[in-house]
Design a protein around this motif. Structure first.
Motif, short mmCIF file in Angstrom:
data_model
loop_
_atom_site.label_atom_id
_atom_site.label_comp_id
_atom_site.label_asym_id
_atom_site.label_seq_id
_atom_site.Cartn_x
_atom_site.Cartn_y
_atom_site.Cartn_z
N HIS A 1 0.83 -1.19 0.00
CA HIS A 1 0.00 0.00 0.00
C HIS A 1 0.88 1.25 0.00
O HIS A 1 1.95 1.28 0.61
N VAL B 1 -2.84 7.88 1.78
CA VAL B 1 -4.20 7.36 1.62
C VAL B 1 -5.20 8.42 2.07
O VAL B 1 -4.85 9.36 2.79
N ARG C 1 -7.97 -1.24 -5.60
CA ARG C 1 -7.89 -1.60 -4.18
C ARG C 1 -8.54 -0.52 -3.33
O ARG C 1 -8.28 0.67 -3.50
N GLU D 1 -6.00 4.50 -1.43
CA GLU D 1 -4.71 5.13 -1.73
C GLU D 1 -4.92 6.26 -2.73
O GLU D 1 -5.66 6.12 -3.70
N TYR E 1 2.84 2.96 8.11
CA TYR E 1 2.20 1.84 7.42
C TYR E 1 2.60 0.56 8.16
O TYR E 1 3.79 0.27 8.31
N LEU F 1 -6.68 -0.75 6.15
CA LEU F 1 -6.37 -1.01 4.75
C LEU F 1 -6.77 -2.45 4.44
O LEU F 1 -7.17 -3.19 5.32
N TYR G 1 -3.42 -5.06 6.94
CA TYR G 1 -2.63 -3.83 6.94
C TYR G 1 -3.45 -2.64 7.44
O TYR G 1 -4.69 -2.64 7.42
#
Length: 405
Positions: free
Chosen positions: A47, A51, A75, A108, A191, A217, A221
């Motif tokens: 990722h 975001v 995504r 994202e 992240y 995410l 994640y």
């Protein structure tokens, strides 16, 4: 030989590309100038660190201009719940409470931009010029603006749209001033991979040093946003990832879950900036060129997309009525639609930020009382949720899912 356009959008990021998509298929001849193309997307890539929490209104805009499919084919992570708490005050919002399937989507930035730029290819009246280097911008009230590119091309525009960020070259060239100040805090974005599977909740906890937030995410994640003093953020940013993981575990609440590893870090200062005017003859500011907002509730991109929707609506309406799109009276309608709404959102975020960024006992009591009331009073809770979803205030047609042409 000059190439003449009705509208030139300077900046092909999320907001600039959304303006062009909103004008796609209209009678207006549009060019989009972007300095560099986003990297292609691959599902097996990590990722991105950048975001956004897209609201329902933003999803409606992307869906109506035909770009949402490009997001979901890449995504995205829907979320149904939001939790906000401090010490005793604790509020959780759920989309079920207002009969919506989701409250929003963590996407994202590159995915959103790619989806919009891909959609632009379907419109015969829109030309994407990328990569584009601007050598010079010539602006004169009452005449088309002129842009000289690095490759020698000379473009003219009846309307120049500044979608070129907080340090907007267009805004500075035409002389639209800003009011700004620093919050004296930085945000650290981390992240992470967690032991939890894909989550449907975004949460924010307030402590005296600043907010701590989690954005889900896809998969195992998540994205952590850690607000703190510039010196502390600088210290944390310099730590080895394993040491930073230990700091996360020691500092963040148990609901974060087990952190398997830290995968990436970026930081940025918090700053508020608002253009004193959004328009001049033949010029309109959108997105960060018009305003930068405290990222506390993730509304920056959302209000930028509402700008894009409103400006598209105004320009298409003007051309349909035979009006000159560059006229100040036409562009003022866009400013009237968006500047007051944006100022409201910026002010609410400032009040919220200031109220939760100190340890004064009476203020602590009041803010915990406020969270408690938001939890217990259904109409208050519903209004807060609708505000976060971008469904309050005067909304452009695109945000309501209505096509412009």
């Amino acid at each position: 030989m000059k190439e003449n356009f009705d509208v030139i959008v300077v900046g092909g990021g999320m907001v600039g590309a959304a303006v062009a998509c909103g004008l796609g298929g209209s009678e207006l001849n549009v060019a989009v100038l972007e300095s560099s193309p986003p990297l292609p997307f691959s599902a097996d890539q990590p990722h991105d660190l950048r975001v956004s929490a897209l609201s329902i209104a933003s999803k409606n805009i992307l869906e109506t201009v035909g770009a949402w499919e490009g997001v979901i084919n890449r995504r995205y992570c829907p979320f149904r719940r939001m939790r906000v708490w401090e010490t005793s005050g604790d509020t959780e919002f759920c989309s079920d409470d207002i009969n919506y399937p989701e409250l929003g989507y963590i996407v994202e930035n590159r995915v959103t931009q790619l989806a919009l730029l891909q959609r632009l290819q379907a419109f015969d009246n829109v030309e994407l010029i990328c990569p584009a280097t601007i050598q010079k911008i010539n602006y004169c009230v009452g005449k088309p603006s002129e842009i000289v590119l690095g490759d020698g091309r000379v473009l003219t525009a009846k309307v120049l749209v500044a979608a070129d960020g907080g340090q907007s070259r267009v805004r500075q060239t035409v002389g639209l001033g800003v009011t700004s100040w620093d919050y004296e805090q930085h945000a650290l974005v981390i992240y992470i991979e967690t032991a939890y599977g894909q989550q449907d909740i975004t949460w924010q906890r307030f402590v005296p040093s600043g907010p701590q937030a989690f954005l889900p995410l896809t998969g195992h994640y998540g994205s952590i946003v850690w607000y703190n003093s510039p010196d502390e953020v600088s210290r944390l940013s310099a730590l080895p990832y394993d040491t930073l993981k230990d700091e996360l575990v020691a500092t963040f609440p148990d609901c974060l879950g087990k952190v398997n590893q830290v995968l990436g870090v970026v930081s940025f200062p918090l700053k508020r900036q608002h253009a004193q005017h959004y328009v001049k003859y033949g010029v309109a500011l959108v997105g960060d060129a018009a305003h930068t907002i405290n990222p506390l509730a993730g509304q920056g991109v959302n209000i930028g997309l509402l700008d894009a929707a409103a400006l598209s609506e105004v320009l298409i309406d003007a051309i349909g009525k035979g009006l000159e799109v560059a006229d100040l009276a036409v562009l003022k309608r866009y400013e009237q639609m968006r500047r007051t709404e944006n100022l409201k959102m910026m002010t609410v975020m400032d009040i919220f930020y200031q109220a939760f960024s100190n340890d004064i006992l009476p203020v602590k009591i009041l803010r915990n009382l406020g969270l408690g009331l938001a939890e217990r009073i259904a109409p208050v809770k519903s209004k807060v949720m609708r505000g976060a979803m971008g469904l309050e205030g005067h909304l452009p047609k695109l945000a309501l899912g209505k096509k412009l042409i």
